[in-house]
Design a protein around this motif. Structure first.
Motif, PDB file in Angstrom:
ATOM      1  N   ARG A  74      66.422  10.234 -24.790  1.00 38.46           N
ATOM      2  CA  ARG A  74      66.288  10.524 -23.375  1.00 38.46           C
ATOM      3  C   ARG A  74      64.883  10.303 -22.838  1.00 38.46           C
ATOM      4  O   ARG A  74      64.712   9.918 -21.699  1.00 38.46           O
ATOM      5  CB  ARG A  74      66.710  11.980 -23.112  1.00 38.46           C
ATOM      6  CG  ARG A  74      68.204  12.112 -23.236  1.00 38.46           C
ATOM      7  CD  ARG A  74      68.652  13.519 -23.095  1.00 38.46           C
ATOM      8  NE  ARG A  74      70.045  13.530 -22.695  1.00 38.46           N
ATOM      9  CZ  ARG A  74      70.432  13.516 -21.426  1.00 38.46           C
ATOM     10  NH1 ARG A  74      69.570  13.531 -20.459  1.00 38.46           N
ATOM     11  NH2 ARG A  74      71.715  13.497 -21.131  1.00 38.46           N
ATOM     12  N   ARG A  75      63.836  10.553 -23.694  1.00 41.32           N
ATOM     13  CA  ARG A  75      62.511  10.525 -23.088  1.00 41.32           C
ATOM     14  C   ARG A  75      62.086   9.095 -22.774  1.00 41.32           C
ATOM     15  O   ARG A  75      62.494   8.154 -23.464  1.00 41.32           O
ATOM     16  CB  ARG A  75      61.513  11.271 -23.971  1.00 41.32           C
ATOM     17  CG  ARG A  75      60.890  10.528 -25.093  1.00 41.32           C
ATOM     18  CD  ARG A  75      60.133  11.517 -25.972  1.00 41.32           C
ATOM     19  NE  ARG A  75      60.359  11.261 -27.374  1.00 41.32           N
ATOM     20  CZ  ARG A  75      59.675  10.336 -28.042  1.00 41.32           C
ATOM     21  NH1 ARG A  75      58.782   9.612 -27.443  1.00 41.32           N
ATOM     22  NH2 ARG A  75      59.921  10.142 -29.319  1.00 41.32           N
ATOM     23  N   PRO A  76      61.278   8.905 -21.714  1.00 41.96           N
ATOM     24  CA  PRO A  76      60.922   7.547 -21.285  1.00 41.96           C
ATOM     25  C   PRO A  76      60.102   6.829 -22.340  1.00 41.96           C
ATOM     26  O   PRO A  76      59.398   7.446 -23.137  1.00 41.96           O
ATOM     27  CB  PRO A  76      60.102   7.778 -20.017  1.00 41.96           C
ATOM     28  CG  PRO A  76      59.657   9.197 -20.082  1.00 41.96           C
ATOM     29  CD  PRO A  76      60.703   9.932 -20.831  1.00 41.96           C
ATOM     30  N   VAL A  77      60.199   5.510 -22.316  1.00 44.39           N
ATOM     31  CA  VAL A  77      59.565   4.703 -23.358  1.00 44.39           C
ATOM     32  C   VAL A  77      58.238   4.157 -22.840  1.00 44.39           C
ATOM     33  O   VAL A  77      58.100   3.820 -21.664  1.00 44.39           O
ATOM     34  CB  VAL A  77      60.524   3.574 -23.794  1.00 44.39           C
ATOM     35  CG1 VAL A  77      60.873   2.671 -22.638  1.00 44.39           C
ATOM     36  CG2 VAL A  77      59.954   2.776 -24.933  1.00 44.39           C
ATOM     37  N   ARG A  78      57.203   4.144 -23.706  1.00 45.69           N
ATOM     38  CA  ARG A  78      55.926   3.529 -23.367  1.00 45.69           C
ATOM     39  C   ARG A  78      55.747   2.286 -24.223  1.00 45.69           C
ATOM     40  O   ARG A  78      56.100   2.284 -25.398  1.00 45.69           O
ATOM     41  CB  ARG A  78      54.756   4.495 -23.641  1.00 45.69           C
ATOM     42  CG  ARG A  78      54.853   5.816 -22.926  1.00 45.69           C
ATOM     43  CD  ARG A  78      54.801   5.654 -21.426  1.00 45.69           C
ATOM     44  NE  ARG A  78      53.657   4.897 -20.970  1.00 45.69           N
ATOM     45  CZ  ARG A  78      52.485   5.429 -20.610  1.00 45.69           C
ATOM     46  NH1 ARG A  78      52.316   6.716 -20.696  1.00 45.69           N
ATOM     47  NH2 ARG A  78      51.501   4.665 -20.180  1.00 45.69           N
TER      48      ARG A  78
ATOM     49  N   LEU B 230      67.190   0.701 -19.750  1.00 47.40           N
ATOM     50  CA  LEU B 230      65.732   0.580 -19.941  1.00 47.40           C
ATOM     51  C   LEU B 230      65.053   0.190 -18.632  1.00 47.40           C
ATOM     52  O   LEU B 230      65.660  -0.436 -17.763  1.00 47.40           O
ATOM     53  CB  LEU B 230      65.441  -0.430 -21.057  1.00 47.40           C
ATOM     54  CG  LEU B 230      65.844   0.088 -22.437  1.00 47.40           C
ATOM     55  CD1 LEU B 230      65.656  -0.977 -23.488  1.00 47.40           C
ATOM     56  CD2 LEU B 230      65.042   1.323 -22.811  1.00 47.40           C
ATOM     57  N   PRO B 231      63.769   0.575 -18.484  1.00 50.02           N
ATOM     58  CA  PRO B 231      63.135   0.524 -17.153  1.00 50.02           C
ATOM     59  C   PRO B 231      62.744  -0.861 -16.648  1.00 50.02           C
ATOM     60  O   PRO B 231      62.864  -1.106 -15.456  1.00 50.02           O
ATOM     61  CB  PRO B 231      61.896   1.406 -17.331  1.00 50.02           C
ATOM     62  CG  PRO B 231      61.615   1.390 -18.793  1.00 50.02           C
ATOM     63  CD  PRO B 231      62.924   1.283 -19.471  1.00 50.02           C
ATOM     64  N   ASP B 232      62.234  -1.762 -17.475  1.00 44.67           N
ATOM     65  CA  ASP B 232      61.803  -3.050 -16.907  1.00 44.67           C
ATOM     66  C   ASP B 232      62.277  -4.216 -17.755  1.00 44.67           C
ATOM     67  O   ASP B 232      62.819  -4.037 -18.840  1.00 44.67           O
ATOM     68  CB  ASP B 232      60.280  -3.084 -16.690  1.00 44.67           C
ATOM     69  CG  ASP B 232      59.536  -3.184 -18.003  1.00 44.67           C
ATOM     70  OD1 ASP B 232      60.120  -2.782 -19.029  1.00 44.67           O
ATOM     71  OD2 ASP B 232      58.387  -3.636 -18.018  1.00 44.67           O
TER      72      ASP B 232
END
Lengths: 122, 186
Positions: free
Chosen positions: B100-104, A33-35
């Protein structure tokens, strides 16, 4: 003829496997996960359910009433502490500005009117 | 919780002193002690009470003012719903991790109706265990929780989350209806 102990062992195996799978997913989430705030979600939710499932599996396999109390204690403390730790880490990272604002659709904490709470407010 | 103040005879104030050893924490600590030993014998109970009293003396805490009455049946409903939600939230977050798709995400402010510190704490901890949210900031003066919510595609979904959080508070308020305090009484 299948005895109830065999059934309990089967249920225990399924519970422990599912719990381990959820713990693995939590670990993958922490890496992928990104952050930080998003990672805290992965570190708290699937992991708590994973712990519950592993403890249920252990209780079904051991079938010892003396152990059940301790297993329940583990689950309760896990739920109580993961909430506090995720809040403390999330709060510290937000205050330190370690937030990917480009990932946020709505941000009512930064966009709202600035509200200075006195330091050390009760 | 702000400390309860007592007034001295000369008019100055001091924080109220609480009795360190209270029966309910001692009972809880005794239960924990027995759960750790995994058995109930007279010697274990005696030792447990001794340890509990020592813990209470070493780490004194003010008593928790529940400030609400308890309705068992709705409370049972809240607990059952909570367990279902824990399972659902875990599966949801697991799905977010694996796709796979980015999370918001979103940071949503929820203005709670309750003025009780105890209920606010309870709502905050339940919200951070259930629907893909972590409490980022809590403001006691306005009873506002700021929650970081995972997997929010648009502003409409953020509104949806706010409604869900307030519905959880309403369920909790029905299970633990607040007693009228001295201030609110006519």
């Amino acid at each position: 003829m299948v005895s109830w102990t065999q059934l309990a062992d089967l249920a225990a195996a399924v519970c422990i496997l599912l719990g381990a799978l959820l713990a693995l997913i939590a670990a993958i989430g922490v890496v992928r996960l990104p952050d930080l705030l998003t990672r805290m979600h992965a570190a708290t939710k699937p992991q708590v359910l994973g712990t519950v499932l592993v403890m249920t599996g252990v209780a079904l396999r051991l079938r010892d009433p003396g152990v059940v109390g301790m297993l329940a204690l583990i689950v309760l403390l896990q739920m109580a502490t993961s909430v506090v730790s995720s809040h403390m880490v999330g709060r510290a990272s937000f205050r330190a500005g370690q937030v990917r604002h480009d990932l946020l659709v709505v941000d009512e904490l930064s966009d709202g009117p600035s509200h200075e709470e006195p330091r050390g407010a009760p | 919780m702000s400390p309860v103040m007592r007034t001295r005879r000369d008019g100055s104030t001091r924080p109220a002193r609480h009795r360190a050893v209270q029966p309910i924490p001692v009972l809880w600590l005794l239960l924990v002690w027995l759960a750790l030993w995994g058995a109930v014998t007279p010697l274990l109970v005696l030792g447990g009470v001794l340890v509990a009293v020592l813990v209470c003396l070493a780490f004194p805490l003010p008593p928790i003012d529940l400030g609400s009455s308890v309705r068992p049946l709705p409370l049972l409903g809240v607990v059952a719903r909570f367990h279902l939600d824990v399972v659902r939230a875990s599966i949801e977050v697991a799905g977010v991790v694996l796709r796979r798709r980015p999370v918001r995400n979103a940071v949503v402010a929820v203005d709670l109706e309750t003025t009780s510190d105890f209920l606010m704490t309870l709502v905050a901890s339940m919200l951070s265990l259930i629907p893909g949210s972590v409490v980022v900031e809590a403001r006691r003066s306005t009873h506002t929780l700021y929650l970081h919510v995972i997997d929010v595609p648009d502003a409409e979904a953020a509104e949806e989350f706010r409604r869900m959080a307030l519905a959880l508070e309403q369920r909790l308020l029905r299970a633990l209806p607040p007693r009228p305090t001295d201030r609110e009484r006519p």
